[in-house]
Structure formats: C-alpha cells, structure tokens
Design a protein around this motif. Sequence first.
Motif, mmCIF file in Angstrom:
data_model
loop_
_atom_site.group_PDB
_atom_site.id
_atom_site.type_symbol
_atom_site.label_atom_id
_atom_site.label_comp_id
_atom_site.label_asym_id
_atom_site.label_seq_id
_atom_site.Cartn_x
_atom_site.Cartn_y
_atom_site.Cartn_z
ATOM 1 N N ALA A 7 -8.449 1.945 6.326
ATOM 2 C CA ALA A 7 -8.797 3.354 6.124
ATOM 3 C C ALA A 7 -9.224 4.012 7.429
ATOM 4 O O ALA A 7 -8.862 5.154 7.711
ATOM 5 C CB ALA A 7 -9.913 3.472 5.093
ATOM 6 N N TRP B 208 0.398 5.416 1.207
ATOM 7 C CA TRP B 208 -0.423 6.497 1.739
ATOM 8 C C TRP B 208 0.025 7.800 1.098
ATOM 9 O O TRP B 208 1.193 8.158 1.135
ATOM 10 C CB TRP B 208 -0.283 6.597 3.255
ATOM 11 C CG TRP B 208 -0.957 7.823 3.822
ATOM 12 C CD1 TRP B 208 -0.341 8.955 4.275
ATOM 13 C CD2 TRP B 208 -2.364 8.049 3.958
ATOM 14 N NE1 TRP B 208 -1.282 9.860 4.690
ATOM 15 C CE2 TRP B 208 -2.531 9.344 4.510
ATOM 16 C CE3 TRP B 208 -3.491 7.286 3.660
ATOM 17 C CZ2 TRP B 208 -3.788 9.887 4.776
ATOM 18 C CZ3 TRP B 208 -4.741 7.820 3.929
ATOM 19 C CH2 TRP B 208 -4.882 9.095 4.474
ATOM 20 N N THR C 157 0.835 -1.192 0.000
ATOM 21 C CA THR C 157 0.000 0.000 0.000
ATOM 22 C C THR C 157 0.873 1.246 0.000
ATOM 23 O O THR C 157 2.048 1.203 0.354
ATOM 24 C CB THR C 157 -0.916 0.049 1.240
ATOM 25 O OG1 THR C 157 -0.094 0.199 2.411
ATOM 26 C CG2 THR C 157 -1.744 -1.218 1.369
ATOM 27 N N ARG D 238 -6.405 5.216 9.673
ATOM 28 C CA ARG D 238 -5.813 6.464 9.212
ATOM 29 C C ARG D 238 -6.761 7.638 9.440
ATOM 30 O O ARG D 238 -6.338 8.733 9.812
ATOM 31 C CB ARG D 238 -5.455 6.354 7.723
ATOM 32 C CG ARG D 238 -4.713 7.572 7.192
ATOM 33 C CD ARG D 238 -3.416 7.794 7.930
ATOM 34 N NE ARG D 238 -2.823 9.071 7.596
ATOM 35 C CZ ARG D 238 -1.746 9.577 8.169
ATOM 36 N NH1 ARG D 238 -1.143 8.915 9.132
ATOM 37 N NH2 ARG D 238 -1.276 10.743 7.810
ATOM 38 N N TRP E 125 -5.434 6.032 0.646
ATOM 39 C CA TRP E 125 -4.636 4.815 0.548
ATOM 40 C C TRP E 125 -4.704 4.319 -0.884
ATOM 41 O O TRP E 125 -5.773 4.318 -1.507
ATOM 42 C CB TRP E 125 -5.201 3.720 1.463
ATOM 43 C CG TRP E 125 -4.789 3.806 2.895
ATOM 44 C CD1 TRP E 125 -5.589 4.095 3.962
ATOM 45 C CD2 TRP E 125 -3.479 3.570 3.445
ATOM 46 N NE1 TRP E 125 -4.863 4.071 5.136
ATOM 47 C CE2 TRP E 125 -3.568 3.757 4.849
ATOM 48 C CE3 TRP E 125 -2.238 3.256 2.883
ATOM 49 C CZ2 TRP E 125 -2.469 3.617 5.694
ATOM 50 C CZ3 TRP E 125 -1.147 3.118 3.727
ATOM 51 C CH2 TRP E 125 -1.263 3.302 5.119
#
Length: 279
Positions: free
Chosen positions: A111, A19, A17, A114, A26
Amino acid sequence: MTKKNQVKIFNEKKVRTVWDSETEEWYFSVVDVVQVLSESDNPRRYLSDLKRKLKKEGSEVYENIVQLKMPAVDGKMRLTDVATSEQLFRIIQSIPSPKAEPFKQWMADVAATRIDQLQDPELSIDQAVADYRRLGYSEEWINSRIRGIDIRKQLTDEWKRGKVPNEKYGMLTDIITKQWSGMKTREYKDLKGLHKESLRDNMTNIELALNMLAEASTTEISKQQNPTSMDHHVNVAKSGGNVAKAARNELETKLGRSVISSAKARDYLKNNSHEKEIE
C-alpha cells in the motif's frame, strides 16, 4: 471501476491483487492469502470453514466482501473473493499463523508504494514511461499516452464531482468512444483482435489524439453545463465525443482514408523497428 490486475510475491508465494484507480484501493485475493497463512492443501475448504466460523462469531467482515475477476490457474478470468487491506486485517486475525505479522507488514509495504506514487505523481509517470520504453513504444507515442492518462484522470474527477456512480464510468466511456469512433470499447477491441489487453495501449498516435480530444471536450462541457442527472451526463458524453468525431471526419476527408486502425501495438511497433533498421 478502472482495475489493474497484478501478482505480488510474499515469501515466494503468489498473491493476486487488483488496484482500483477510482477508490484508490488495493484488493487482495482472499483465498491466496488464506493459502499463504494457513499453508493448507485445500485453501478453498479452509476459507469455507473460516466463513462459517466468522459468521457464527457474529463477525460482519464478510458482509462487504466483493468479487472481482482475476486470472485463474487455467489462464481464464474468474470471479474471486477479494478484500481491501482493512477487511483483510480483520480476516487475518482469525487465522492462527506465525506469518500473520510479517504478512501485515508486507501488505502495508504494498500500500505504501502506491501511496507514495499517489502523493508524488511523477513516480507513477516515471515508472509508466520506463515500462513503455522497455516495450518499444516511440517517444512521441509515450508522450501522447501519458498526456492521455492525465486527461482521463481529469474526466473521472469531473464525473466524481458530478456524483456519477463508479459503475457508470464504463457506460459513459462507451458512449464517448462510440460517438467519435463509431464503435463501443468492446467492438473497438474486437477490431484490433484484443482480449484482455488495454485498448489505449494499442491505439495509434492519431487514435490516441482523437480519444484525448473526446475526453477533454467531455470534461470541459461537463464543467460548463454542470449535469445533475444521468441523462444529462449521457448527453454531455455524446457532445464530447462529437467534437472528436468532427475532427476525425475533417482529417479523413483530407487524407482520403480512415484513421481507425485494426493494428495492435505489436504490429506498428514491429513496423517502426523495421523502419529504424532500414535507416
């Protein structure tokens, strides 16, 4: 785009992934997700077939798919198809798999973590402080680094207000860095022998202080001048960098030496650790 690569784990399977701090999104490696859900021995071929299937069905989900560099099996950074959560949900619908729903929940959890940090910045700060302490940085350095993160965020917010495209942030950062240090970011990293490592995480306290002064000055000058063109933003970046350059020159005159260091974090962390042992 300010990017941070991470590997997330779903059912003991790795999913790469990224960010993006500018879009606050993401991005997930599409081929990794396909491998997890399809359990195919050849996920790239499966993905190729899936692309053709989606195109045949008239789906435009792949039209806005972008590529970002992610660490490959050989350790090198290679361009990889990535998708946001929204794009990935639509792709998953085309993959028959009993893992589809659990994977969607997993994505939501990633998600949400975050989002919690964005809604309560102290969560991100506390995590960063804990990570830096674990790596052995001093409290003085950590305080400077955390303050630097806040100053950088104020600068990118100001660029966003001034309608600077995300892809120009790196160019303006290079200008600021070169004005006060005499080097672009890549040249500065070369001096320290860095490759994929963060330059800021390898700056000394003085280097961090000068970098913060340059970025904070750029932010304040931009607020005052309210630039409306890219050329104007460039001039503001140079002005902000020059404020730190003047401070650097004055300090170096008093010290009789350069404050730009080739030392990497592990070099001065090792030295600090040795000093503590002597004490």
